[in-house]
Design a protein around this motif. Structure first.
Motif, PDB file in Angstrom:
ATOM      1  N   UNK A   1      56.723 -12.427   3.685  1.00 23.00           N
ATOM      2  CA  UNK A   1      58.160 -11.307   3.923  1.00 23.00           C
ATOM      3  C   UNK A   1      58.760 -12.381   4.788  1.00 23.00           C
ATOM      4  N   UNK A   2      58.428 -13.143   5.782  1.00 25.17           N
ATOM      5  CA  UNK A   2      59.287 -13.698   6.582  1.00 25.17           C
ATOM      6  C   UNK A   2      60.084 -14.929   5.614  1.00 25.17           C
ATOM      7  N   UNK A   3      59.708 -15.233   4.453  1.00 24.65           N
ATOM      8  CA  UNK A   3      60.595 -16.054   3.415  1.00 24.65           C
ATOM      9  C   UNK A   3      61.265 -15.692   2.315  1.00 24.65           C
ATOM     10  N   UNK A   4      60.664 -14.369   1.933  1.00 20.68           N
ATOM     11  CA  UNK A   4      61.246 -14.085   0.426  1.00 20.68           C
ATOM     12  C   UNK A   4      61.535 -12.544   0.523  1.00 20.68           C
ATOM     13  N   UNK A   5      61.372 -11.760   1.494  1.00 22.12           N
ATOM     14  CA  UNK A   5      61.688 -10.315   1.406  1.00 22.12           C
ATOM     15  C   UNK A   5      63.065 -10.159   1.044  1.00 22.12           C
ATOM     16  N   UNK A   6      63.124  -9.150   0.090  1.00 21.53           N
ATOM     17  CA  UNK A   6      64.717  -8.990  -0.321  1.00 21.53           C
ATOM     18  C   UNK A   6      65.176  -7.638   0.580  1.00 21.53           C
ATOM     19  N   UNK A   7      64.255  -7.162   1.272  1.00 14.77           N
ATOM     20  CA  UNK A   7      64.651  -5.900   2.359  1.00 14.77           C
ATOM     21  C   UNK A   7      64.715  -6.539   3.645  1.00 14.77           C
ATOM     22  N   UNK A   8      65.682  -6.794   4.445  1.00 12.27           N
ATOM     23  CA  UNK A   8      65.718  -7.262   5.720  1.00 12.27           C
ATOM     24  C   UNK A   8      64.760  -6.723   6.581  1.00 12.27           C
ATOM     25  N   UNK A   9      64.545  -5.635   6.700  1.00 14.83           N
ATOM     26  CA  UNK A   9      63.405  -4.934   7.681  1.00 14.83           C
ATOM     27  C   UNK A   9      62.195  -5.634   7.728  1.00 14.83           C
ATOM     28  N   UNK A  10      61.743  -6.276   6.547  1.00 21.14           N
ATOM     29  CA  UNK A  10      60.504  -6.668   6.238  1.00 21.14           C
ATOM     30  C   UNK A  10      60.474  -7.992   7.105  1.00 21.14           C
ATOM     31  N   UNK A  11      61.419  -8.801   7.336  1.00 20.34           N
ATOM     32  CA  UNK A  11      61.615 -10.166   8.026  1.00 20.34           C
ATOM     33  C   UNK A  11      61.499  -9.740   9.539  1.00 20.34           C
ATOM     34  N   UNK A  12      62.126  -8.746   9.847  1.00 25.85           N
ATOM     35  CA  UNK A  12      62.049  -8.295  11.338  1.00 25.85           C
ATOM     36  C   UNK A  12      60.903  -7.962  11.532  1.00 25.85           C
ATOM     37  N   UNK A  13      60.266  -6.949  10.686  1.00 23.39           N
ATOM     38  CA  UNK A  13      58.708  -6.735  11.032  1.00 23.39           C
ATOM     39  C   UNK A  13      57.938  -7.915  11.082  1.00 23.39           C
ATOM     40  N   UNK A  14      57.946  -8.719  10.313  1.00 28.14           N
ATOM     41  CA  UNK A  14      56.955  -9.983  10.002  1.00 28.14           C
ATOM     42  C   UNK A  14      57.037 -10.833  11.147  1.00 28.14           C
ATOM     43  N   UNK A  15      58.268 -11.229  11.581  1.00 26.28           N
ATOM     44  CA  UNK A  15      58.515 -12.236  12.569  1.00 26.28           C
ATOM     45  C   UNK A  15      58.159 -11.502  13.942  1.00 26.28           C
ATOM     46  N   UNK A  16      58.562 -10.005  14.036  1.00 30.55           N
ATOM     47  CA  UNK A  16      58.165  -9.400  15.553  1.00 30.55           C
ATOM     48  C   UNK A  16      56.572  -9.187  15.560  1.00 30.55           C
ATOM     49  N   UNK A  17      55.908  -8.831  14.415  1.00 31.54           N
ATOM     50  CA  UNK A  17      54.567  -8.964  14.558  1.00 31.54           C
ATOM     51  C   UNK A  17      53.829 -10.189  14.963  1.00 31.54           C
ATOM     52  N   UNK A  18      54.291 -11.161  14.564  1.00 33.38           N
ATOM     53  CA  UNK A  18      53.628 -12.557  14.892  1.00 33.38           C
ATOM     54  C   UNK A  18      54.140 -12.502  16.436  1.00 33.38           C
ATOM     55  N   UNK A  19      55.296 -12.428  16.790  1.00 34.77           N
ATOM     56  CA  UNK A  19      55.379 -12.608  18.405  1.00 34.77           C
ATOM     57  C   UNK A  19      54.645 -11.567  19.247  1.00 34.77           C
TER      58      UNK A  19
END
Length: 215
Positions: A129-147
């Motif tokens: 998701x952090x690389x290819x997600x077409x929906x921006x919220x997925x990138x926010x969730x992916x990076x936020x979950x890792x943090x």
């Protein structure tokens, strides 16, 4: 190449499933052995950082990044993350059994193996998701979950163990990873906004479970 892409090998071009499976499992095995070794080298309470669920989950996340643009759907990154995490558990406890004085009770190996089968697919997908997600919220969730994983460990070091220096290191990683891996300032800011509540939720759930098992 972005910072997130750099955590996965740019030379990975395996298109056959058996080869990809062997690569992910092998990387996990090596990582598990190395974290066991590093745990023995670090002084005092710092050895806990090597034996870190958040550090281990970085392997699943990296596997998801590696497969983000090489497979369709989520099954490839999920499987890659699961294999990497299972490899870590087997490598870590295998080395503890045969390279040290034994791994002791099977309770924690089985617990971590169960958690690997949950966290591995989730964070494999998060990496994708952090690389290819077409929906921006997925990138926010992916990076936020890792943090949030590192944030939860920071809370554990601070509130549970009283290790303030280690807590500060984890807090820096909790904030630094979304900033480093985000591609825009908006993405970085919103990922941090996810990481903060994720830290508290993960701390309550994960360490509550571990306390219940160990108690």
């Amino acid at each position: 190449m972005s910072a997130a892409d750099s955590i996965a090998s740019p030379r990975l071009r395996l298109k056959n499933a058996p080869g990809a499976a062997v690569l992910c499992l092998g990387a996990g095995l090596v990582g598990g052995i190395l974290t066991n070794l590093v745990q023995g080298w670090l002084p005092g309470a710092w050895n806990n950082l090597a034996n870190s669920g958040a550090v281990w989950t970085m392997f699943a996340f990296a596997a998801g990044v590696a497969f983000a643009h090489r497979t369709e759907g989520h099954r490839g990154p999920a499987a890659a993350g699961a294999l990497a995490e299972v490899g870590l558990v087997v490598g870590y406890y295998g080395y503890a059994e045969f390279g040290r004085g034994g791994m002791g009770s099977l309770t924690f190996p089985l617990l971590w193996l169960s958690m690997a089968c949950v966290a591995g697919p989730l964070f494999g997908v998060a990496g994708a998701w952090s690389r290819r997600a077409t929906r921006p919220w997925r990138r926010y969730v992916a990076l936020g979950a890792l943090g949030g994983l590192f944030g939860s460990e920071g809370l554990h070091y601070w509130l549970g163990l009283g290790y303030l220096p280690q807590a500060v290191v984890c807090a820096a990683l909790a904030c630094g990873l979304p900033l480093l891996l985000g591609r825009t300032w908006k993405e970085r800011g919103l990922s941090l906004a996810v990481a903060i509540p994720a830290s508290f939720v993960t701390y309550q759930v994960l360490y509550g479970l571990l306390d219940a098992v160990s108690g």
